[in-house]
Design a protein around this motif. Structure first.
Motif, PDB file in Angstrom:
ATOM      1  N   LEU A 363      -7.977  13.463  -8.499  1.00  0.00           N
ATOM      2  CA  LEU A 363      -6.866  13.657  -7.601  1.00  0.00           C
ATOM      3  C   LEU A 363      -5.786  12.431  -7.824  1.00  0.00           C
ATOM      4  O   LEU A 363      -6.245  11.604  -8.311  1.00  0.00           O
ATOM      5  N   ALA A 364      -4.535  12.769  -7.867  1.00  0.00           N
ATOM      6  CA  ALA A 364      -3.565  11.878  -7.827  1.00  0.00           C
ATOM      7  C   ALA A 364      -3.846  10.778  -6.989  1.00  0.00           C
ATOM      8  O   ALA A 364      -3.933  10.711  -5.867  1.00  0.00           O
ATOM      9  N   SER A 365      -3.994   9.289  -7.805  1.00  0.00           N
ATOM     10  CA  SER A 365      -4.156   8.269  -7.012  1.00  0.00           C
ATOM     11  C   SER A 365      -3.001   7.779  -6.070  1.00  0.00           C
ATOM     12  O   SER A 365      -1.854   8.121  -6.524  1.00  0.00           O
ATOM     13  N   LEU A 366      -3.119   7.002  -5.097  1.00  0.00           N
ATOM     14  CA  LEU A 366      -2.111   6.813  -4.367  1.00  0.00           C
ATOM     15  C   LEU A 366      -1.477   5.102  -4.786  1.00  0.00           C
ATOM     16  O   LEU A 366      -0.869   4.617  -4.257  1.00  0.00           O
ATOM     17  N   ILE A 367      -2.160   4.549  -5.769  1.00  0.00           N
ATOM     18  CA  ILE A 367      -1.769   3.494  -6.374  1.00  0.00           C
ATOM     19  C   ILE A 367      -1.178   3.757  -7.608  1.00  0.00           C
ATOM     20  O   ILE A 367      -1.664   3.651  -8.735  1.00  0.00           O
ATOM     21  N   ASP A 368       0.312   3.596  -7.797  1.00  0.00           N
ATOM     22  CA  ASP A 368       0.916   3.780  -8.898  1.00  0.00           C
ATOM     23  C   ASP A 368       0.682   5.061  -9.702  1.00  0.00           C
ATOM     24  O   ASP A 368       0.856   4.809 -11.134  1.00  0.00           O
ATOM     25  N   GLY A 369       0.186   5.916  -9.119  1.00  0.00           N
ATOM     26  CA  GLY A 369      -0.225   7.031 -10.288  1.00  0.00           C
ATOM     27  C   GLY A 369      -1.309   7.017 -11.166  1.00  0.00           C
ATOM     28  O   GLY A 369      -1.326   7.755 -11.973  1.00  0.00           O
ATOM     29  N   GLY A 370      -2.234   6.000 -11.167  1.00  0.00           N
ATOM     30  CA  GLY A 370      -3.414   6.008 -11.933  1.00  0.00           C
ATOM     31  C   GLY A 370      -4.319   6.676 -11.320  1.00  0.00           C
ATOM     32  O   GLY A 370      -4.288   7.287 -10.243  1.00  0.00           O
ATOM     33  N   LEU A 371      -5.465   6.887 -12.333  1.00  0.00           N
ATOM     34  CA  LEU A 371      -6.467   7.998 -11.753  1.00  0.00           C
ATOM     35  C   LEU A 371      -7.822   7.118 -11.622  1.00  0.00           C
ATOM     36  O   LEU A 371      -8.781   8.005 -11.581  1.00  0.00           O
ATOM     37  N   LEU A 372      -7.857   5.795 -11.342  1.00  0.00           N
ATOM     38  CA  LEU A 372      -9.189   5.209 -11.305  1.00  0.00           C
ATOM     39  C   LEU A 372      -8.926   4.297  -9.998  1.00  0.00           C
ATOM     40  O   LEU A 372      -7.947   3.520  -9.796  1.00  0.00           O
ATOM     41  N   TYR A 373      -9.709   4.529  -9.182  1.00  0.00           N
ATOM     42  CA  TYR A 373      -9.844   3.998  -7.817  1.00  0.00           C
ATOM     43  C   TYR A 373     -10.520   2.664  -7.999  1.00  0.00           C
ATOM     44  O   TYR A 373     -11.303   2.541  -8.421  1.00  0.00           O
ATOM     45  N   PRO A 374      -9.934   1.627  -7.266  1.00  0.00           N
ATOM     46  CA  PRO A 374     -10.674   0.267  -6.955  1.00  0.00           C
ATOM     47  C   PRO A 374     -11.691   0.379  -6.077  1.00  0.00           C
ATOM     48  O   PRO A 374     -11.706   1.495  -5.268  1.00  0.00           O
ATOM     49  N   ALA A 375     -12.788  -0.308  -6.086  1.00  0.00           N
ATOM     50  CA  ALA A 375     -13.967  -0.151  -4.966  1.00  0.00           C
ATOM     51  C   ALA A 375     -13.318  -0.596  -3.816  1.00  0.00           C
ATOM     52  O   ALA A 375     -12.000  -1.281  -3.485  1.00  0.00           O
ATOM     53  N   THR A 376     -14.088  -0.409  -2.390  1.00  0.00           N
ATOM     54  CA  THR A 376     -13.654  -0.815  -1.103  1.00  0.00           C
ATOM     55  C   THR A 376     -14.560  -1.737  -0.536  1.00  0.00           C
ATOM     56  O   THR A 376     -15.803  -1.648  -0.871  1.00  0.00           O
ATOM     57  N   ILE A 377     -14.117  -2.357   0.426  1.00  0.00           N
ATOM     58  CA  ILE A 377     -14.941  -2.814   1.479  1.00  0.00           C
ATOM     59  C   ILE A 377     -14.617  -2.488   2.913  1.00  0.00           C
ATOM     60  O   ILE A 377     -13.323  -2.447   3.265  1.00  0.00           O
ATOM     61  N   ASP A 378     -15.308  -1.650   3.606  1.00  0.00           N
ATOM     62  CA  ASP A 378     -14.787  -1.456   5.053  1.00  0.00           C
ATOM     63  C   ASP A 378     -15.686  -2.412   6.035  1.00  0.00           C
ATOM     64  O   ASP A 378     -17.072  -2.286   5.637  1.00  0.00           O
ATOM     65  N   TYR A 379     -15.006  -2.593   6.854  1.00  0.00           N
ATOM     66  CA  TYR A 379     -15.526  -3.752   7.812  1.00  0.00           C
ATOM     67  C   TYR A 379     -15.396  -3.363   9.252  1.00  0.00           C
ATOM     68  O   TYR A 379     -14.058  -2.783   9.638  1.00  0.00           O
ATOM     69  N   HIS A 380     -15.979  -3.645  10.270  1.00  0.00           N
ATOM     70  CA  HIS A 380     -15.514  -3.435  11.737  1.00  0.00           C
ATOM     71  C   HIS A 380     -16.543  -4.252  12.579  1.00  0.00           C
ATOM     72  O   HIS A 380     -17.575  -4.461  11.976  1.00  0.00           O
ATOM     73  N   ASP A 381     -15.913  -4.889  13.638  1.00  0.00           N
ATOM     74  CA  ASP A 381     -16.543  -5.565  14.800  1.00  0.00           C
ATOM     75  C   ASP A 381     -16.246  -4.864  16.048  1.00  0.00           C
ATOM     76  O   ASP A 381     -15.334  -3.829  16.058  1.00  0.00           O
ATOM     77  N   SER A 382     -16.295  -5.523  16.988  1.00  0.00           N
ATOM     78  CA  SER A 382     -16.043  -4.913  18.209  1.00  0.00           C
ATOM     79  C   SER A 382     -14.660  -4.928  18.761  1.00  0.00           C
ATOM     80  O   SER A 382     -14.143  -4.240  19.347  1.00  0.00           O
ATOM     81  N   THR A 383     -13.775  -5.713  17.727  1.00  0.00           N
ATOM     82  CA  THR A 383     -12.479  -5.979  18.103  1.00  0.00           C
ATOM     83  C   THR A 383     -11.364  -5.219  17.032  1.00  0.00           C
ATOM     84  O   THR A 383     -10.549  -4.855  17.309  1.00  0.00           O
ATOM     85  N   SER A 384     -11.939  -5.323  15.787  1.00  0.00           N
ATOM     86  CA  SER A 384     -10.998  -4.767  14.794  1.00  0.00           C
ATOM     87  C   SER A 384     -11.622  -4.093  13.745  1.00  0.00           C
ATOM     88  O   SER A 384     -12.927  -4.271  13.485  1.00  0.00           O
ATOM     89  N   GLY A 385     -11.164  -3.119  12.898  1.00  0.00           N
ATOM     90  CA  GLY A 385     -11.691  -2.349  11.927  1.00  0.00           C
ATOM     91  C   GLY A 385     -10.602  -2.894  10.783  1.00  0.00           C
ATOM     92  O   GLY A 385      -9.493  -2.729  10.697  1.00  0.00           O
TER      93      GLY A 385
END
Length: 501
Positions: A363-385
Motif C-alpha cells: 500500500l502507498a506509504s504515508l511517509i513521502d511515498g516510500g513503500l517501507l514502514y518504520p517500526a512503531t511503539i504504542d504507549y498508553h497510561d490512564s491519562t494519554s495514548g
C-alpha cells in the motif's frame, strides 16, 4: 464475506462514521528524507537533529530519518525487510493468548474445524455465542469443555444469559460479547455481573460502522462512563478486550486495520496474502507479541468466526497462529481466565514495540511515498495514548483521554491538534542524566521515545516504560511554557545512541 447480527461488514476504508463525523487523519508526520533498513557502511542518523542513532553496516530495523552522516548512497531500503532481533522472543514471555470464535452465522462444520485445530495444540477456545441456534450444540460444548477446557460467553441480555445457564452447568457470566456496529451497553454488562467486555476494534476508522480509533491496543481497564478510554483513576471495574490482535505498525500507517490482523480471512481476502504467506505472517505477528510480552504482561487476542473456518486456507493459517503461540511459550487461556489474570496488568502503563512485517498488499506509504514502514511503539497510561515512529523522539499522535468524556461506537477519540503539542528545543546528557528542554503551549501529560535497548541505557525513575528491547518511553507532566525534564541515565554518554536492531 463476514457475517454479523448487527451490521454488514464493508471492505472499503471508511473516512467517516455514522452521522458524517469527520475522522482524524491516520497521522500527521513531518517530511523525512526516507525510511531505511540497510547500511552499506556504518552511519549516524537522526530524525530531529537532537537525538541520533548509530546504525550498522548491513540490515537493521527500518528507521525514519532526515539527516545522516553518510552520503545518500550509503543507505537503502529493502521492501522485504528482515525482522529485527527485538521482534523475536528470546526467553519466557508474560503474554496471554486467547483463542475466541464469534458464533453468529450458523456453521456446525466450521465450529468443529476450529476445535480440531485448537485441540491439536491444547488451546482452549472461548465460544462467543451470538446466535441461539448454536445452543442446540450443547453436547459438543460440554465435550469440548471437558476435553480441552473450552468456555462459552454470550451477549449481555438476560435471555441469552439464562439460556447459557440452562444449557451449561459450568457457565457463569464473565465477559460480555459487545461486538462492533452497535453501541456497547457497559451499564447492562455491569448489571449482569459481567466485569469485562469483548469487541474493541483497535485503530478502526469506520469499518463495520465502528470507529474505535484512539482506544488503547490490547486489553485495558475501561472507564465505565466512557469505555473507549482507560479508567482515569486506575481502577478496573470493567476490562476491555479487543476484537482480534492487529499488526500495530501496518494497521496504523496503512490506515487499513482491517487488513493486517490475526483473522485468517482478513489476511487472504483483504490483505492479499496467499495461504502460505499468511501462515508465515501470522507466525511473525505472534513472535512480535511474545517478544513484547517479555517485559510486561499483555494479552494477544485471536478471533475466527465459526462460519468462516471452512474457507480455503483458513484452518492452516489458524494452525500456524495457535502453534506459534504455544511454541513461543504464551500461556493459552479462555476469555474468562484472561479477565482474571490480566486485570492488574491492564491498569498499568504499557508500551509495545512492533516491527515492520512485509507481505501481502503493498500500500502507498504515508511517509513521502516510500513503500517501507518504520517500526512503531504504542504507549498508553490512564491519562494519554501516544504512538512513536522509529527514529522519532516525539509521538506522531497523542490522545489526551480527558478530551473524550463520552464514548460512542461510531465516533473516534480526538487527537491533540499538532499546534497544541510541545516543542522539543534541546536534549543534553551530563553526568549520567539526560535532560530535555520543552516549550509547551499548555499543560500536558507527554512523552518521548528512545530507540535503544533499555538494558544498556539504564534509565531509572517514575515514568520509565520499556518497550521490550526495542526502546523505552519516558513520560512526564509539562506545564505551560518552558520545561526542563530529566531522567537518571547511567548508560547515557551523549545524545547519540546505538539503534536497536
Amino acid at each position: 464475506m463476514k457475517y454479523r447480527v448487527f451490521f454488514i461488514l464493508g471492505v472499503a476504508f471508511a473516512f467517516s462514521g455514522c452521522g458524517g463525523t469527520a475522522l482524524p487523519p491516520v497521522h500527521d508526520v513531518p517530511r523525512s528524507s526516507g525510511v531505511f533498513d540497510y547500511g552499506h557502511e556504518a552511519c549516524t542518523v537522526s530524525y530531529d537533529g537532537k537525538i541520533s542513532y548509530t546504525v550498522p553496516s548491513g540490515p537493521f530495523s527500518p528507521i525514519d530519518i532526515r539527516q545522516s552522516s553518510c552520503p545518500p548512497a550509503a543507505l537503502s531500503s529493502e521492501p522485504n525487510a528482515s525482522l529485527p532481533a527485538w521482534a523475536h522472543p528470546t526467553g519466557s514471555t508474560q503474554a496471554l493468548f486467547v483463542a475466541t470464535s464469534l458464533q453468529e452465522a450458523y456453521s456446525l462444520a466450521g465450529m468443529q474445524s476450529i476445535e480440531t485445530v485448537a485441540a491439536a495444540h491444547h488451546v482452549p477456545v472461548s465460544w462467543m455465542i451470538n446466535n441461539g441456534q448454536y445452543l442446540l450444540n450443547a453436547g459438543l460444548y460440554n465435550a469440548y469443555h471437558i476435553a480441552n477446557g473450552d468456555d462459552v460467553e454470550v451477549n449481555n441480555t438476560t435471555a441469552a444469559i439464562a439460556q447459557a445457564e440452562s444449557a451449561f452447568t459450568w457457565y457463569a457470566p464473565a465477559v460480555s460479547v459487545e461486538g462492533a456496529g452497535h453501541e456497547r451497553d457497559i451499564a447492562a454488562d455491569l448489571q449482569q455481573g459481567e466485569n469485562a467486555f469483548w469487541g474493541i476494534t483497535w485503530n478502526s476508522h469506520g469499518i463495520d460502522s465502528t470507529a474505535d480509533y484512539g482506544s488503547p491496543w490490547g486489553a485495558y481497564c475501561a472507564d465505565t462512563s466512557s469505555y473507549k478510554r482507560p479508567s482515569p483513576d486506575g481502577s478496573c471495574a470493567m476490562l476491555a478486550f479487543e476484537w482480534t490482535a492487529r499488526d500495530l505498525t501496518r494497521a496504523y500507517l496503512s490506515g487499513h486495520e482491517e487488513y493486517f490482523s490475526t483473522d485468517p480471512d482478513d489476511l487472504q481476502q483483504r490483505a492479499g496474502f496467499s495461504a502460505v504467506g499468511a501462515q508465515q505472517y501470522a507466525r511473525a505477528l505472534v513472535d512480535a507479541y511474545a517478544a513484547a510480552g517479555q517485559s510486561q504482561p499483555i494479552v494477544m487476542m485471536s478471533q475466527q468466526e465459526s462460519a468462516e473456518d471452512l474457507n480455503l486456507g483458513d484452518p492452516q493459517i489458524l494452525d500456524a497462529l495457535y502453534g506459534e503461540a504455544v511454541a513461543d511459550g504464551m500461556r493459552t487461556v479462555t476469555l474468562r481466565q484472561a479477565a482474571q489474570l490480566a486485570r492488574t496488568a491492564a491498569a498499568q502503563p504499557r508500551a509495545v514495540a512492533f516491527p515492520y512485517i512485509p507481505g501481502g498488499k503493498t500500500l502507498a506509504s504515508l511517509i513521502d511515498g516510500g513503500l517501507l514502514y518504520p517500526a512503531t511503539i504504542d504507549y498508553h497510561d490512564s491519562t494519554s495514548g501516544m504512538t512513536f515512529l522509529s527514529g522519532h523522539t516525539q509521538p506522531t499522535r497523542v490522545f489526551r483521554y480527558a478530551d473524550n468524556p463520552r464514548s460512542v461506537f461510531d465516533i473516534p477519540l480526538a487527537t491533540v491538534p499538532i499546534a497544541e503539542l510541545p516543542t522539543l528545543w534541546s536534549v543534553a546528557v551530563n553526568n549520567g542524566t539526560i535532560l530535555f528542554h520543552f516549550q509547551a503551549p499548555s499543560a500536558m501529560h507527554y512523552g518521548v521515545a528512545l530507540w535503544s535497548n533499555p538494558s544498556a541505557l539504564r534509565i531509572t525513575g517514575a515514568g520509565v516504560t520499556a518497550a521490550g528491547s526495542a526502546g523505552v518511553v519516558l513520560t512526564f507532566d509539562l506545564h505551560a511554557g518552558p520545561n526542563d525534564v530529566s531522567f537518571a541515565c547511567a548508560g547515557c554518554t551523549g545524545t547519540t545512541f546505538p539503534y536497536s536492531t
